[in-house]
Design a protein around this motif. Structure first.
Motif, PDB file in Angstrom:
ATOM      1  N   ARG B 583      -9.950   2.743   0.016  1.00 35.19           N
ATOM      2  CA  ARG B 583     -10.513   4.062   0.314  1.00 35.19           C
ATOM      3  C   ARG B 583     -10.401   4.901  -0.959  1.00 35.19           C
ATOM      4  O   ARG B 583      -9.394   4.810  -1.667  1.00 35.19           O
ATOM      5  CB  ARG B 583      -9.740   4.724   1.437  1.00 35.19           C
ATOM      6  CG  ARG B 583      -9.799   3.956   2.750  1.00 35.19           C
ATOM      7  CD  ARG B 583      -8.884   4.589   3.779  1.00 35.19           C
ATOM      8  NE  ARG B 583      -8.993   3.910   5.054  1.00 35.19           N
ATOM      9  CZ  ARG B 583      -8.346   4.288   6.158  1.00 35.19           C
ATOM     10  NH1 ARG B 583      -7.553   5.341   6.134  1.00 35.19           N
ATOM     11  NH2 ARG B 583      -8.498   3.618   7.278  1.00 35.19           N
ATOM     12  N   GLU B 600      -2.599   1.261  -4.802  1.00 27.52           N
ATOM     13  CA  GLU B 600      -2.712   1.609  -3.398  1.00 27.52           C
ATOM     14  C   GLU B 600      -1.480   2.364  -2.971  1.00 27.52           C
ATOM     15  O   GLU B 600      -0.367   2.038  -3.363  1.00 27.52           O
ATOM     16  CB  GLU B 600      -2.841   0.341  -2.557  1.00 27.52           C
ATOM     17  CG  GLU B 600      -3.406   0.631  -1.189  1.00 27.52           C
ATOM     18  CD  GLU B 600      -2.790  -0.203  -0.096  1.00 27.52           C
ATOM     19  OE1 GLU B 600      -2.849  -1.415  -0.182  1.00 27.52           O
ATOM     20  OE2 GLU B 600      -2.248   0.410   0.848  1.00 27.52           O
ATOM     21  N   GLY B 602      -0.772   3.313   0.463  1.00 32.29           N
ATOM     22  CA  GLY B 602      -0.774   3.406   1.920  1.00 32.29           C
ATOM     23  C   GLY B 602      -2.165   3.482   2.477  1.00 32.29           C
ATOM     24  O   GLY B 602      -3.039   4.166   1.929  1.00 32.29           O
ATOM     25  N   ALA B 603      -2.387   2.739   3.576  1.00 37.90           N
ATOM     26  CA  ALA B 603      -3.655   2.775   4.308  1.00 37.90           C
ATOM     27  C   ALA B 603      -4.856   2.519   3.398  1.00 37.90           C
ATOM     28  O   ALA B 603      -5.929   3.055   3.621  1.00 37.90           O
ATOM     29  CB  ALA B 603      -3.826   4.091   5.063  1.00 37.90           C
ATOM     30  N   ARG B 604      -4.654   1.720   2.374  1.00 34.99           N
ATOM     31  CA  ARG B 604      -5.719   1.304   1.457  1.00 34.99           C
ATOM     32  C   ARG B 604      -6.278   2.439   0.614  1.00 34.99           C
ATOM     33  O   ARG B 604      -7.335   2.302  -0.007  1.00 34.99           O
ATOM     34  CB  ARG B 604      -6.865   0.620   2.223  1.00 34.99           C
ATOM     35  CG  ARG B 604      -6.456  -0.636   2.942  1.00 34.99           C
ATOM     36  CD  ARG B 604      -5.900  -1.694   2.050  1.00 34.99           C
ATOM     37  NE  ARG B 604      -6.887  -2.279   1.160  1.00 34.99           N
ATOM     38  CZ  ARG B 604      -6.570  -3.078   0.135  1.00 34.99           C
ATOM     39  NH1 ARG B 604      -5.313  -3.356  -0.120  1.00 34.99           N
ATOM     40  NH2 ARG B 604      -7.518  -3.567  -0.639  1.00 34.99           N
ATOM     41  N   TRP B 605      -5.597   3.578   0.574  1.00 35.96           N
ATOM     42  CA  TRP B 605      -6.062   4.639  -0.318  1.00 35.96           C
ATOM     43  C   TRP B 605      -5.672   4.290  -1.738  1.00 35.96           C
ATOM     44  O   TRP B 605      -4.527   3.937  -2.019  1.00 35.96           O
ATOM     45  CB  TRP B 605      -5.433   5.984   0.051  1.00 35.96           C
ATOM     46  CG  TRP B 605      -6.043   6.587   1.268  1.00 35.96           C
ATOM     47  CD1 TRP B 605      -5.554   6.552   2.531  1.00 35.96           C
ATOM     48  CD2 TRP B 605      -7.274   7.320   1.318  1.00 35.96           C
ATOM     49  NE1 TRP B 605      -6.403   7.205   3.375  1.00 35.96           N
ATOM     50  CE2 TRP B 605      -7.469   7.684   2.654  1.00 35.96           C
ATOM     51  CE3 TRP B 605      -8.229   7.689   0.363  1.00 35.96           C
ATOM     52  CZ2 TRP B 605      -8.570   8.415   3.081  1.00 35.96           C
ATOM     53  CZ3 TRP B 605      -9.326   8.415   0.785  1.00 35.96           C
ATOM     54  CH2 TRP B 605      -9.493   8.766   2.127  1.00 35.96           C
ATOM     55  N   GLY B 642      -3.506  12.115   6.287  1.00 33.20           N
ATOM     56  CA  GLY B 642      -4.251  12.066   7.540  1.00 33.20           C
ATOM     57  C   GLY B 642      -4.444  13.469   8.108  1.00 33.20           C
ATOM     58  O   GLY B 642      -3.509  14.262   8.162  1.00 33.20           O
ATOM     59  N   THR B 703      -0.038   9.676   5.065  1.00 33.08           N
ATOM     60  CA  THR B 703      -1.216   8.896   4.697  1.00 33.08           C
ATOM     61  C   THR B 703      -1.241   7.540   5.404  1.00 33.08           C
ATOM     62  O   THR B 703      -2.238   7.159   6.005  1.00 33.08           O
ATOM     63  CB  THR B 703      -1.219   8.664   3.174  1.00 33.08           C
ATOM     64  OG1 THR B 703      -1.206   9.937   2.538  1.00 33.08           O
ATOM     65  CG2 THR B 703      -2.424   7.877   2.725  1.00 33.08           C
ATOM     66  N   GLY B 704      -0.107   6.846   5.332  1.00 34.72           N
ATOM     67  CA  GLY B 704      -0.082   5.476   5.831  1.00 34.72           C
ATOM     68  C   GLY B 704      -0.156   5.375   7.343  1.00 34.72           C
ATOM     69  O   GLY B 704      -0.514   4.335   7.881  1.00 34.72           O
ATOM     70  N   HIS B 705       0.203   6.446   8.057  1.00 35.95           N
ATOM     71  CA  HIS B 705       0.275   6.350   9.514  1.00 35.95           C
ATOM     72  C   HIS B 705      -0.888   7.019  10.236  1.00 35.95           C
ATOM     73  O   HIS B 705      -0.883   7.120  11.454  1.00 35.95           O
ATOM     74  CB  HIS B 705       1.582   6.979  10.019  1.00 35.95           C
ATOM     75  CG  HIS B 705       2.772   6.142   9.692  1.00 35.95           C
ATOM     76  ND1 HIS B 705       4.038   6.475  10.062  1.00 35.95           N
ATOM     77  CD2 HIS B 705       2.883   4.982   9.026  1.00 35.95           C
ATOM     78  CE1 HIS B 705       4.881   5.570   9.634  1.00 35.95           C
ATOM     79  NE2 HIS B 705       4.211   4.649   8.996  1.00 35.95           N
ATOM     80  N   ASP B 707      -3.953   6.274  10.940  1.00 33.90           N
ATOM     81  CA  ASP B 707      -4.702   5.518  11.955  1.00 33.90           C
ATOM     82  C   ASP B 707      -3.836   5.253  13.188  1.00 33.90           C
ATOM     83  O   ASP B 707      -4.310   5.341  14.318  1.00 33.90           O
ATOM     84  CB  ASP B 707      -5.194   4.190  11.370  1.00 33.90           C
ATOM     85  CG  ASP B 707      -6.158   4.417  10.213  1.00 33.90           C
ATOM     86  OD1 ASP B 707      -6.801   5.489  10.184  1.00 33.90           O
ATOM     87  OD2 ASP B 707      -6.250   3.537   9.338  1.00 33.90           O
TER      88      ASP B 707
END
Lengths: 85, 968
Positions: B583, B600, B602-605, B642, B703-705, B707
């Motif tokens: 992302r 990266e 977290g969460a592919r950012w 997020g 960020t990582g959480h 979703d």
């Protein structure tokens, strides 16, 4: 890959869903529950050999949380669809 | 020289000569050949060495059942362990045998044959068990010598996945499959007809049969033509149905799609019904030295003679227990192969069978006990089945037929059951578990007329049946012969894995008497061919030894894939950068252009880790960026955090349920930090909630959480409070932000120009306001992740890059610089701010983190409240968040364990983070320590491999404990 009936989108590939685990009993009132009952509610997850009601989230679709009855031996969906409520 | 090519006939194009090499030698074949048929045409008989004993081996089969010769393709086609019979001949093809070095004729490993009696089943397990198998495995694998995996991906082309739906998927375009497709196609059903061969016809391609008074292949041609004209029928050749999963989900591997740039295409098909018209596979017979080159399946010989115009031998002995070999004998005779004798284990072979080869000697009630020759068969010994002296018959070809097994692989994968059929002496499909059916030989209809009828019935599915075309075929009859008991020499059940009758007997003696255990102990039925020709003989051998009927022994489980599938085909285009894409925020390109080291987070950012300048080492860069924020002003891109917008009457009470603290009383225009727990009392996430208006909120998550929290919120809302008026919208990528942080942040904001009053009084810490910044519509939020005065300027994504560049322009006089994640990490550790996954792991609760104040006492219930209380009522020691100062001053690796006195004792905690603090000019860290809150001032010890580091325990805030700076 299972074919999961979404109440809004119809049958869709499992890849569109995220697994939400077996449906637990309704959350008891934590203030009117003994320690043991509360611990059981948290930790006793249905895990039958056979049909189990479980939740799926149609995360790559409409976003609905739904529940199905899935036979853990065969993946047959034996009941449903139904809204998760 | 194609010495063994027949003068005419065959489905090959003699005008197109193809050059190829095998084990380095040049040969020629024709268009339409497989590598196997071309090698046989060139008189090549010794094509392989066996897996374990390095015995000479030849070509046995003609299709996917080939148990004997595997080849490795070289050059651009590089791929390993391909059955030689499945490799279509191409100009320039280069292939070599596996399992031998330097060549099958001169194979160094052949010395294993001398030790064969020391290499029984289970040899490896017994011998190489100390200290453990993994020590030996690489050497044994190398000695076993299966082909090397290609080192590089294919140079050109790509793999593809495709989804499809149909009413009826038919696996196999033989007589039954074609008939079914025709009937269902005419009825308007959406049909997918999928066949693994290069052209339709199945067994008809190999056999000389008539349909409606014409050669059967003319019927195949006319049916194919009609199907091609039906828009509701999709017909794939060179495509294998290799997997049958739940809910009629079927995997198809198409090897030669019409688009040349596509190497292979994997279809994922959801079929209303699946018809397994997969035909039958001939089984071999088990006698002494039945693996010698020149011993071939009767069906394969028939295929080579009829389809490829190849003569695999000049003088043949046919060994059979059933009628079908007689038709093969007739075809062989017609092609000029001398039939020395037909050895039929049955006492009374039916007259109809004998009548198809008048004049040929039939030795009924006899068996082949062994073969003779070295690198190819020269003779066989034939003896009465009931015992007695044998006689030798010279021959260069032994054609064997042990009867036919329906190819029930797909059916079994669908969980359909099998039943043993006494008359056919094999397992047949019994009860369906899904919407599946079988037809043709796959259902045990081994005579053409029955196959056509069963195909038509399956296609009609209860509807009207068309006229079934008339056909001629020999009746089928078989007497089982699982092994020749008086065999002399090794009698192989599974050639690919060198499993002999003795090995199965040994396994049984050693107690491995379940057929699945026999398979695992002997490896019989494993490998590329999955025992397609020999498995039932293993079952039969077990049954004989145990004195049980075959159906009580049962079959091993058939699993996908039916034939090997390349990983590329399964992955499709999901490779490399698109397998799991990153992302990006709108400033990624700017970051890259400005030398950011990206990774990266977290969460592919994909975020900048740090922005190195010329001459700086990593730590120099991080220190400089930290000083910039602490002394002047920095800016970072906080977009990946997020972000969710919640609207509705009940958002307040919904958030009260989700967060540990009270959110519903938050004033419009204010922000509040909050903790989210799971209902079992574990910290899930922390973040900030903003109240935009009475019924409209924004919440941020880590960020990582993001979703996971989205799913969590939706689940609670939809399953527990479906009548609550709350709508959750993900707006992470709808709001981007640049966060200006540092003592000079306000001056930068003023230099940007804003219509928002950004004074401390008007916009204090944890407040926000909407307006314009640098003429861009913006929401400015006073939150801080660095401990400094911060303005999080939220704008639409299209405006972020413009804002970003403007900030860096106007910030120059204030010493502004972009800040990466590394510096952010240092700054948050100095402040003792939490990072999920560092300080927050499984067992930690808010009290342990010093966040007990966030656990509302006013609220009767919220997620996690009861569980935290329950756990804290126990007596166990809690690990609590503390600061640690390493003494002497040095870095402690993350996760460094704390043990009492640094001794080899159970840990009492661990270091969660350790950073170089530019404020203190030394290393500082955070740790989770048993009863840490009451141990400030103590010295604890980090026990590492290279020594013990003492560290002083402090409160978990190393900088600005009162928070004046972030409130300024």
């Amino acid at each position: 890959m299972m074919n999961i009936p979404c109440p809004f989108c119809g049958p869709r590939n499992e890849a569109e869903f995220a697994f939400g685990g077996p449906v637990k009993p309704r959350r008891p009132d934590p203030n009117a529950t003994s320690d043991d009952e509360w611990a059981d509610y948290l930790t006793q997850v249905p895990n039958p050999l056979g049909p189990v009601e479980e939740r799926w989230w149609h995360v790559k679709g409409c976003g609905t949380w739904l529940s199905i009855w899935r036979d853990t031996r065969t993946h047959d969906i034996v009941e449903g669809p139904g809204n998760a409520d | 020289m194609q010495t063994d090519r027949l003068d005419n006939g065959g489905r090959i194009d003699r005008t197109k000569t193809l050059n190829f090499t095998f084990n380095g030698r040049p040969y020629q074949g024709f268009e339409g050949d497989t590598l196997a048929s071309a090698l046989l045409a060139n008189g090549v008989r010794l094509t392989a060495r066996s897996f374990k004993y390095h015995r000479p081996r030849g070509i046995v089969g003609s299709g996917v059942e080939e148990p004997s010769t595997l080849v490795e393709l070289l050059g651009d086609d590089a791929s390993g362990n391909r059955p030689v019979t499945t490799v279509a001949l191409r100009e320039g093809l280069a292939a070599k045998s596996v399992n031998c070095w330097p060549s099958p004729e001169l194979d160094v490993g052949a010395i294993n044959q001398m030790f064969a009696r020391f290499l029984p089943a289970g040899f490896y397990y017994k011998t190489f068990k100390w200290p453990n198998w993994h020590l030996y495995e690489p050497f044994i694998r190398k000695a076993a010598g299966l082909a090397a995996a290609p080192a590089e991906p294919p140079k050109e082309g790509h793999f593809e996945n495709r989804y499809a739906h149909c009413d009826l998927l038919i696996a196999g375009a033989g007589p039954a499959g074609l008939m079914a497709a025709l009937v269902a196609g005419r009825a308007g059903q959406r049909v997918m007809l999928v066949d693994e061969g290069s052209e339709p016809g199945g067994s008809l391609l190999s056999r000389n049969l008539m349909i409606d008074g014409k050669p059967a292949m003319e019927w195949v041609r006319s049916v194919s033509a009609e199907l091609a004209g039906l828009s509701n029928v999709r017909h794939l050749q060179n495509a294998t149905v290799w997997g049958y999963r739940e809910h009629n989900f079927v995997m198809v591997n198409e090897r030669e799609p019409e688009q040349p740039s596509i190497l292979e295409r994997n279809w994922r098909v959801r079929a209303g019904q699946v018809l397994c018209a997969t035909g039958a596979i001939e089984r071999t017979l088990v006698f002494g030295n039945n693996d010698r080159p020149g011993v071939m399946l009767a069906s394969a010989v028939q295929t080579y003679v009829n389809r490829y115009a190849v003569r695999p031998g000049k003088r043949a002995v046919i060994f059979t227990n059933n009628n079908s070999a007689y038709a093969v004998a007739a075809d062989m005779q017609a092609s000029g192969i001398e039939i020395a004798a037909i050895v039929d284990s049955r006492e009374n072979p039916p007259e109809v069978a004998r009548a198809s080869v008048p004049g040929v000697e039939v030795l009924s009630g006899q068996v082949i006990t062994t073969t003779h020759g070295r690198r190819r068969v020269r003779a066989v010994t034939v003896a009465p089945a009931k015992g007695g002296t044998g006689r030798k018959i010279t021959c260069d070809l032994v054609t064997v037929s042990g009867g036919w097994n329906p190819a029930v692989h797909l059916w079994s994968q669908s969980r359909g059951t099998l039943a043993y059929d006494q008359a056919l002496s094999t397992f047949r499909p019994d009860k369906a578990a899904q919407s599946a059916a079988s037809a043709g030989a796959a259902d045990g209809h081994l005579v053409l007329a029955e196959a056509l009828r069963s195909g038509a019935e399956a296609g009609a599915n209860g509807g009207a049946l068309p006229d079934i075309p008339a056909s001629d075929d020999l009746d089928y009859a078989v007497d089982p012969l699982w092994q020749v008991e008086q065999a002399s020499g090794k009698a192989f059940l599974d050639m690919q894995n060198d499993v002999s009758v003795d090995d199965v007997h040994l396994a049984l003696r050693e107690g491995y008497d379940n057929v699945e255990h026999v398979k695992r102990y002997t490896t019989g039925g494993m490998g590329i061919d999955q025992g397609k020709v020999g498995n039932i003989n293993i079952i039969g051998t077990v049954a004989m030894q145990k004195g049980l009927p075959l159906d009580e022994v049962g079959t091993t489980t058939f699993r996908a894939p039916y034939t090997p599938v390349s990983f590329g085909a399964i992955g499709g285009i999901r490779e490399g950068s698109v397998a799991l894409p990153y992302r990006h925020t709108p400033v990624t390109a700017w970051n890259l252009a400005n030398g950011a080291f990206m990774y990266e987070s977290g969460a592919r950012w994909r975020r900048p880790g740090y922005f190195p300048r010329a001459g700086e080492a990593f730590q120099d860069t991080v220190n400089r960026e930290c000083r910039t924020v602490r002394n002047d002003v920095g800016v970072y891109d906080g977009s990946p955090l997020g972000t969710f917008e919640l609207k509705g009457r009940d958002v307040g009470r919904f958030l009260d349920h989700l967060y540990t603290n009270v959110m519903s009383n938050l004033k419009v225009g204010r922000a509040r930090y909050g903790l989210m727990l799971s209902d079992d009392g574990l910290v899930m996430d922390d973040g900030v909630a903003l109240r935009l208006s009475q019924d409209r909120w924004i919440i941020s998550t880590s960020t990582g959480h993001a979703d996971a929290i989205n799913g969590h919120m939706e689940e609670i809302l939809q399953t527990e409070f479906p009548d609550w008026n709350v709508f959750i919208t993900t707006v992470t990528s709808q709001w981007n932000n640049a966060t200006i942080c540092g003592p000079k942040a306000r001056e930068v904001m003023q230099a940007l120009g804003t219509d928002i009053d950004i004074s401390t009084e008007a916009l204090p810490f944890m407040a926000f306001a909407e307006g314009h910044v640098a003429d861009i519509p913006a929401r400015v939020v006073r939150v801080s992740f660095t401990g400094e005065l911060s303005f999080e300027v939220n704008v639409a994504p299209r405006d972020l890059l413009r804002l970003w560049q403007r900030i860096l322009e106007v910030g120059v006089p204030f010493g502004i610089a972009p800040i990466g994640s590394e510096a952010n990490h240092v700054l948050r550790v100095e402040k003792g701010f939490l990072s999920l996954g560092h300080e927050v792991d499984g067992p930690i609760d808010p009290f342990d983190l010093g966040l007990g104040w966030a656990m509302s006492k006013k609220k009767a219930d919220y997620l996690g409240k009861r569980s935290v209380a329950l756990r804290r009522a126990g007596t166990s020691n809690r690990r609590e968040l503390v600061g640690v100062i390493p003494e002497p001053d040095r870095m402690i690796p993350e996760g460094g364990p704390l043990t009492p006195g640094g001794e080899k004792k159970p840990t009492e905690g661990f270091v969660t983070a350790c950073v170089y603090s530019t404020v203190h000019d030394r290393w500082v860290g955070l740790a989770l320590l048993e009863n840490g809150h009451s141990r400030h001032g103590e010295t604890v010890h980090v026990r590492l491999n290279d020594g013990v580091i003492p560290a002083r325990v402090t409160p978990p805030i190393h900088y600005d404990a009162g928070g004046e700076r972030l409130r300024s």
